[in-house]
Structure formats: C-alpha cells, structure tokens
Design a protein around this motif. Structure first.
Motif, PDB file in Angstrom:
ATOM      1  N   GLY A 159       0.527  -1.349   0.161  1.00 14.35           N
ATOM      2  CA  GLY A 159       0.306   0.425  -0.090  1.00 14.35           C
ATOM      3  C   GLY A 159       0.859   0.972   0.223  1.00 14.35           C
ATOM      4  N   HIS A 160       2.134   1.236  -0.053  1.00 15.61           N
ATOM      5  CA  HIS A 160       3.303   2.706   0.174  1.00 15.61           C
ATOM      6  C   HIS A 160       3.883   2.160  -0.757  1.00 15.61           C
ATOM      7  N   LEU A 161       3.932   1.350  -1.176  1.00 13.87           N
ATOM      8  CA  LEU A 161       4.462   1.127  -2.549  1.00 13.87           C
ATOM      9  C   LEU A 161       4.908   2.389  -3.500  1.00 13.87           C
ATOM     10  N   VAL A 162       6.053   2.844  -3.956  1.00 14.10           N
ATOM     11  CA  VAL A 162       6.017   4.317  -5.196  1.00 14.10           C
ATOM     12  C   VAL A 162       4.811   3.780  -6.168  1.00 14.10           C
ATOM     13  N   GLU A 163       5.170   2.473  -6.544  1.00 13.19           N
ATOM     14  CA  GLU A 163       4.537   1.609  -8.021  1.00 13.19           C
ATOM     15  C   GLU A 163       4.726   0.188  -8.067  1.00 13.19           C
TER      16      GLU A 163
END
Length: 164
Positions: free
Chosen positions: A52-56
């Motif tokens: 949920g906090h991955l940039v991409e």
C-alpha cells in the motif's frame, strides 16, 4: 489536547489531517489489489501495508531478493538517538524542509535508573546539547518536537497521529 509545554511545532502541517488519511486509504485501495494480482495469492497484513505504500507496483514479486523497493511512508517519527543522524543527513542534503509530516521525540536518552525526577534531571544535564540541537533542527526544517518528558515515542505517536 496536546500539552503545549511538552510539544512544539513549526508552520508546517504535522498533524494527521482528513486529507492525509484519505490519501493513505486511496493509495492502499489502488496498490493492494495490484500487488495481490502480481503475487497471485492472498496477502499477509505486512504485505498489504508495504504494498500500500509502494511508489510503483511492478509486475514482479518482491520475494525474489533482487528487487529494490521504493516506499512512500505517511509520516516519520524520529527518536532522539537516531534522529540526530537523520537531521544531520537532512542538513547535509541542503533541503529546506521535510516533505512528509515528521516529529522528533526525546525519550530514548532518558534512562530509567533511579526514579523519574532524578533520571530526568540527569538526562537533561547530560544531553541538553542534543535536545537543543534537535529542537532547533525541528523548528528550522518543519518538524514537530516532543521535549524530554513528553512521553514514550510509540505511545505519543499512537495517541496523537495514528489512525486505523
């Protein structure tokens, strides 16, 4: 409400706003199904939080041990011991202010050796230069500052900034 004697902020917004919460949930709703599709199985809670906090979301599994992971956290909470190095590195980078809500909590340099009042007095005497540096850096770079005696970082963050 916050005890103004133990907490100070600069002009930068460090509070948990409705907009911040909405953006976090929106990103979770976008990223979790994408990552679940990549790995092809149900996700653990940890995987949901991290994805949920991955940039991409790339089309590869992060379990391979070969991938770099670029995360965008919602908030940064620094304690006084490691926060010193973080602030020095921030200064070296010549940035003007933090881009994420950030707070510095002075609790780790307070030893529980004798009893509360004595331990606090010793800590303030031994670490006053560190506390002054952190308070000054917090003010300059837009961080909230929780003075020695304001509470334990984990509980302060939970009570003042966390959301489900």
């Amino acid at each position: 409400m916050l005890n103004s004697g133990n907490h100070s902020t600069s002009s930068v917004q460090i509070e948990t706003t409705k907009e911040l919460v909405s953006n976090v949930y929106k990103k979770l709703e976008e990223n979790i199904p994408k990552y679940k599709k990549v790995v092809g199985r149900p996700l653990t809670l940890t995987e949901k939080i991290l994805s949920g906090h991955l940039v991409e979301i790339e089309n590869k599994n992060l379990d391979e041990g070969k991938n770099y992971v670029f995360l965008r956290p919602d908030r940064v909470a620094l304690q006084d011991v490691t926060g010193q190095m973080v602030m020095l590195q921030f200064m070296s980078a010549e940035l003007k202010q933090t881009s994420l809500p950030t707070t510095i909590h002075c609790d780790h340099l307070i030893r529980a050796k004798v009893e509360g009042e004595t331990d606090m007095r010793v800590s303030l005497d031994e670490n006053s230069e560190v506390f002054k540096f952190l308070e000054s850096a917090a003010s300059k770079y837009g961080c909230g500052f929780w003075k020695p005696g304001a509470g334990i970082i984990h509980q302060v963050v939970l009570e003042n900034y966390a959301f489900p």
